[in-house]
Each structure stands twice: as C-alpha cells, then as structure tokens.
Design a protein around this motif. Structure first.
Motif, PDB file in Angstrom:
ATOM      1  N   PHE A 178       0.820  -1.211   0.000  1.00 39.02           N
ATOM      2  CA  PHE A 178       0.000   0.000   0.000  1.00 39.02           C
ATOM      3  C   PHE A 178       0.855   1.262   0.000  1.00 39.02           C
ATOM      4  O   PHE A 178       0.346   2.353  -0.269  1.00 39.02           O
ATOM      5  CB  PHE A 178      -0.942  -0.007   1.210  1.00 39.02           C
ATOM      6  N   ARG A 179       2.148   1.140   0.302  1.00 35.91           N
ATOM      7  CA  ARG A 179       3.058   2.287   0.234  1.00 35.91           C
ATOM      8  C   ARG A 179       3.709   2.420  -1.135  1.00 35.91           C
ATOM      9  O   ARG A 179       4.416   3.379  -1.396  1.00 35.91           O
ATOM     10  CB  ARG A 179       4.157   2.148   1.291  1.00 35.91           C
ATOM     11  N   SER A 180       3.496   1.430  -2.000  1.00 33.63           N
ATOM     12  CA  SER A 180       4.175   1.413  -3.287  1.00 33.63           C
ATOM     13  C   SER A 180       3.515   2.359  -4.272  1.00 33.63           C
ATOM     14  O   SER A 180       2.351   2.756  -4.116  1.00 33.63           O
ATOM     15  CB  SER A 180       4.179  -0.010  -3.864  1.00 33.63           C
ATOM     16  N   LEU A 181       4.272   2.703  -5.318  1.00 32.84           N
ATOM     17  CA  LEU A 181       3.744   3.559  -6.382  1.00 32.84           C
ATOM     18  C   LEU A 181       2.645   2.847  -7.162  1.00 32.84           C
ATOM     19  O   LEU A 181       1.699   3.480  -7.635  1.00 32.84           O
ATOM     20  CB  LEU A 181       4.886   3.962  -7.320  1.00 32.84           C
ATOM     21  N   LYS A 230      -0.589   3.264  -5.344  1.00 29.46           N
ATOM     22  CA  LYS A 230      -1.084   4.640  -5.468  1.00 29.46           C
ATOM     23  C   LYS A 230      -1.700   4.877  -6.844  1.00 29.46           C
ATOM     24  O   LYS A 230      -2.751   5.514  -6.965  1.00 29.46           O
ATOM     25  CB  LYS A 230       0.054   5.629  -5.215  1.00 29.46           C
ATOM     26  N   TYR A 231      -1.049   4.369  -7.879  1.00 31.45           N
ATOM     27  CA  TYR A 231      -1.588   4.590  -9.221  1.00 31.45           C
ATOM     28  C   TYR A 231      -2.869   3.784  -9.431  1.00 31.45           C
ATOM     29  O   TYR A 231      -3.805   4.249 -10.078  1.00 31.45           O
ATOM     30  CB  TYR A 231      -0.559   4.236 -10.277  1.00 31.45           C
ATOM     31  N   MET A 287      -4.967   3.173  -7.150  1.00 31.96           N
ATOM     32  CA  MET A 287      -5.975   3.932  -6.423  1.00 31.96           C
ATOM     33  C   MET A 287      -6.487   5.102  -7.260  1.00 31.96           C
ATOM     34  O   MET A 287      -7.687   5.409  -7.263  1.00 31.96           O
ATOM     35  CB  MET A 287      -5.380   4.440  -5.101  1.00 31.96           C
ATOM     36  N   ILE A 288      -5.575   5.739  -7.993  1.00 34.69           N
ATOM     37  CA  ILE A 288      -5.978   6.829  -8.883  1.00 34.69           C
ATOM     38  C   ILE A 288      -6.914   6.306  -9.977  1.00 34.69           C
ATOM     39  O   ILE A 288      -7.945   6.933 -10.297  1.00 34.69           O
ATOM     40  CB  ILE A 288      -4.742   7.503  -9.503  1.00 34.69           C
ATOM     41  N   SER A 316      -3.095  12.328 -12.708  1.00 37.93           N
ATOM     42  CA  SER A 316      -2.020  11.475 -13.233  1.00 37.93           C
ATOM     43  C   SER A 316      -0.772  12.294 -13.526  1.00 37.93           C
ATOM     44  O   SER A 316       0.351  11.865 -13.241  1.00 37.93           O
ATOM     45  CB  SER A 316      -2.492  10.762 -14.505  1.00 37.93           C
ATOM     46  N   PHE A 331       0.901  13.130 -10.332  1.00 41.57           N
ATOM     47  CA  PHE A 331       1.497  11.919  -9.784  1.00 41.57           C
ATOM     48  C   PHE A 331       2.834  11.617 -10.452  1.00 41.57           C
ATOM     49  O   PHE A 331       3.863  11.414  -9.784  1.00 41.57           O
ATOM     50  CB  PHE A 331       0.516  10.758  -9.975  1.00 41.57           C
ATOM     51  N   LYS A 367      10.105   8.868   1.598  1.00 39.42           N
ATOM     52  CA  LYS A 367       9.000   7.927   1.435  1.00 39.42           C
ATOM     53  C   LYS A 367       9.552   6.512   1.331  1.00 39.42           C
ATOM     54  O   LYS A 367      10.723   6.318   1.006  1.00 39.42           O
ATOM     55  CB  LYS A 367       8.170   8.275   0.197  1.00 39.42           C
ATOM     56  N   ASP A 374       8.313   4.071  -0.736  1.00 37.55           N
ATOM     57  CA  ASP A 374       7.874   3.390  -1.948  1.00 37.55           C
ATOM     58  C   ASP A 374       9.084   2.906  -2.738  1.00 37.55           C
ATOM     59  O   ASP A 374      10.203   2.848  -2.204  1.00 37.55           O
ATOM     60  CB  ASP A 374       7.002   4.324  -2.797  1.00 37.55           C
TER      61      ASP A 374
END
Length: 462
Positions: free
Chosen positions: A5-8, A11-12, A14-15, A185, A188, A219, A221
């Motif tokens: 959940f900390r990875s890029l 995050k992407y 999730m976007i 995006s 990000f 961070k 990630d």
C-alpha cells in the motif's frame, strides 16, 4: 501487505479506481438529474401522439374520408386536429393551386401555388424539421391537398427532450472528470519525475572526498527503496575508500621501510665489490665483479624508481613549474649522458633545432627525471643497435622532443628487463606538467615523442 500500500503501483491503482468511480458516479448523477427534469416536464401529448408514422397515417386516412370539400368542412377538420395537437399548423391548397384555408401558419405562404413552388416546398420539408404531412383531399388530386406541420422536438418524449437540452452538460461533465484524472495522473508522474531528478542530481554531486552525497529518504515506496539502496552504496564506497587509503598508507610505509632496508646491504655490497676490484683477481673473477657491480647499480635504480613512483601516486612529489628554455635544457641533459653512451660504444645523433617558442612551462627536476628514465631504457633495450638519436619536430599542432633508438624494442626480453615502473613514472610526470607523449616500439627500434601542443600558447596569450 503494508509495503504494497506504500508502493507507487498501489497509489496509481488507487488513482485509476478513483477515476472510474468518479466517472460512474458522475454519469449516474447526471442521468438522475435528467430523469428528474424530464419527470417535471409536462407534455400534452401521449406516447401514441408522438408516433410519427401513426400521425402520418391518420392524417392521410382522415383526408381521404372528407367527401364534401368546403371551407367550413376543412376549417372544422383543422380545428379537430388543433385540439389534439395545439402546437401544429395546417393549411389547404385547392385544386386550382390557390391557398384557401390556413391555421396558425407562422411563415408567409403565397396565395397562388405553382408547380415549381409546390415541388420545392415538398423537397424542403421531406424528412426535415418541422415534421410535415401532405395529403390529397378525398383521395383525389383535383380537390387539392392539406398540409399538417409540427416541430419534431415538441413531439419528442420528455426524457429525450431533457437529454437533448442537458446532454451537453453530461458530455461536459464526462470531459471534466477525464481532465481531472489527467491532471491527477500528471501531478502523480511529475512527483515521480521530480524525485528521480533529485536522485540523479545527488548522483552527480560530489563531496569533499570525491564520493556522491547521500540523499534524504522521505518515502518508503519504490523510489524510496532506490534512494535507500543508493545511500547504502555511497556508504559502502566510503568504507571502501577508507580501507583503500589505509592500505595505501601501509603500502607506502612498507615500500619506504623496504627501500631503506635494501639500501643498507646494497651499500655494503657495493663497498665490498669496490675493495675486491682493487685486488689482483683472475680474469673471470674481474668479469664477475663487473656483472655484480652492474646488478647492484641496477637494483639501486629500481629501488629509486619504486620510491619515486610511490611518492607520485601519493601526490607527495612536489611539482614546481618554471618557464624553461627547453632547447638549452635538453642539450644540457644530453651532454650529461654523452660519457655513458660513449662508454657503451653508442652512435649518438643529436640534431636539436630551435622552436618558434622555446619556452616551456616545466618542472626541471621532473623533466630531468623523465630524460634519465628514457635514456636508461635506451641502454636497457637498445644495446644491440648501439644507436641513439635526439632531435626536435615542429608541426602546426605541437612541438616535440624525439628520442629514438635501433634496438629490438621494449617488448623484447633483455638482461635488465624491469617491471615498467620507469615508463609509469614518465607517464605521470609528463602528464603532470600538462605535456603529452607517445611511444612506438617494434623490433626495428623505439621512438618516443614528448609533445607540447601549441594551443597552450594561444590560451596563455588570451
């Protein structure tokens, strides 16, 4: 699971999920809004009334059923249809092509209709807006025709009207959501790019010890892991540098102590050989003494080269650049070696001509050591040729001092084959004085050029 959940990637993803959810929610919201608006819109027409095919068929059927053609009957017919379709307009053109009756016609119609005008009217109204139905009275063309017209939009269902009226907002909302997704995006990936550029900048920067500078890890990630790995690499390099420096210091101390320890017995051996050389010895013993003495001299020279190379590598061999007449300096250096070459029966060919600019910025001690090492190499590798030449060369690019011989080349094994330390010292000293050199060695001889490029003159003049 927590690192994911900390990875890029998380995050992407999730976007993406957020963007899809926003599009669906936005679409649903706008659809509900249009449905609500359509429910509030009152329409005097039923679904049956909005069937264009049925409307056209009814108009034709009732026009055929009119038997008594008169102004009153046509007006009554128009009034009956007007009650069902309040927004419609109607008119009658009789068999003599005269406009006889009209109801709520907004446009100006001619009193007399020609065939051309009638044909053009039909062409303009065909499958167009307003919706137009033309029917002959009593199914007889001689009675003329009646026309029914109504805007297509009026007959559309409320939902379709609302969609056409607010559909642009639906499209605008979808475009807005897509633009929001693109902006998110962009932000990000811009953040990722910024962090990568910071990492690149940290890789290019150097600390006082010449190593890269560690970067702050903000961070956890993938980029954070890369930054952490980079910091570990820098730390390992720093530890390796410290170990290397410590090993270099120990090596220098070892070489210095070893050189001192070797010189003491060599001095004693040299003294004893000097005493023995004064005595009346057999011929073969005298030759052995000469070989022994030459070996002692050779070992002493190798120790001296080893010490000099160690000092050069440790940057402890002081460089003192001075403006020097290179022609005069070279002639003096050759003169000091004349007796040595004559003793070995060498043919000496010296042709040293002046340059346009004889002044070179050199360290006399360093250049003298360079000449000594090169001449010693001639004695070591070119005894067979018995020839040494020293001359000058001047081109548009450089001025050069050239030393050549006719030996078997430096690749050939000789009685005094060394480890190449002498030439390593030459390379370090020549480049330390910002000069250049090259060597060409074959079985026909060796040629060495010490060059000073003329662009140095232009830079100094500027």
């Amino acid at each position: 699971m927590k690192p994911f959940f900390r990875s890029l990637l998380a995050k992407y993803m999730m976007i993406i999920i957020l963007a899809i959810s926003l599009v669906q929610i936005g679409y649903l919201f706008i659809a509900l809004f249009i449905t609500g608006v359509s429910n509030t819109m009152d329409s005097p027409y039923t679904d049956e009334d909005t069937d264009f095919e049925k409307l056209e068929a009814d108009w034709h059927q009732e026009a055929n059923q009119i038997k008594s053609i008169s102004d009153n009957n046509i007006a009554a017919h128009f009034a009956e249809w007007k009650e069902q379709y309040p927004d419609a307009s109607m008119f009658w053109v009789d068999g003599e092509n005269k406009l006889r009756e009209q109801l709520d016609v907004s446009e100006e119609l001619p009193d007399q209709w020609s065939s051309a005008y009638t044909a053009n009217f039909i062409k303009e109204r065909y499958d167009n807006d307003p919706f137009t139905v033309i029917a002959f009275l009593g199914n007889n063309q001689s009675n003329g025709f009646i026309v029914f017209e109504i805007n297509r939009e009026i007959l559309q269902p409320p939902a379709q009207q609302a969609n056409e009226r607010y559909g642009v907002y639906l499209l605008a909302g979808m475009v807005l959501l897509i633009l929001i997704f693109i902006c998110i995006s962009f932000l990000f990936f811009r953040g990722i790019r910024k962090r990568l550029l910071q990492l690149q900048e940290a890789m290019e920067l150097r600390d006082v010890d010449g190593l890269p500078i560690q970067i702050d890890v903000k961070k956890k990630d993938e980029i954070g892991q890369l930054e952490q790995t980079f910091n570990q690499m820098v730390e390992e390099l720093r530890n390796s540098r410290e170990r290397e420096q410590e090993e270099e210091r120990l090596r220098q101390e070892l070489i210095a102590n070893l050189s001192h320890d070797l010189r003491t017995p060599l001095t004693k051996i040299n003294a004893q050989t000097f005493k023995l050389a004064k005595k009346d010895l057999p011929r073969d013993s005298i030759e052995s003494m000469k070989i022994l003495k030459a070996s002692v001299v050779n070992i002493d020279r190798l120790i001296e080269n080893l010490m000099s190379y160690t000092l050069l590598m440790a940057s402890k061999y002081k460089l003192d650049l001075q403006k020097t007449d290179i022609i005069r300096f070279t002639r003096e250096s050759i003169a000091s070696w004349y007796p040595v070459f004559e003793k070995e029966d060498f043919d000496i060919d010296a042709n040293i001509q002046h340059f346009a600019n004889n002044t070179w910025l050199i360290d006399p001690i360093w250049l003298n050591r360079v000449y000594d090492n090169l001449f010693q190499n001639v004695l070591r590798h070119a005894k067979h040729g018995k020839y040494v030449a020293i001359h000058t060369e001047s081109t548009n690019l450089y001025d050069a001092i050239i030393i050549s011989d006719r030996g078997k080349g430096m690749k050939d094994d000789s009685e005094q084959q060394g480890a190449g330390i002498g030439l390593s010292i030459v390379d370090k000293m020549v480049k330390g004085m910002e000069l250049d050199w090259d060597i060409n060695s074959s079985d026909k001889g060796t040629t060495i050029k010490i060059k000073r490029y003329k662009k140095d003159d232009s830079n100094k003049t500027m």
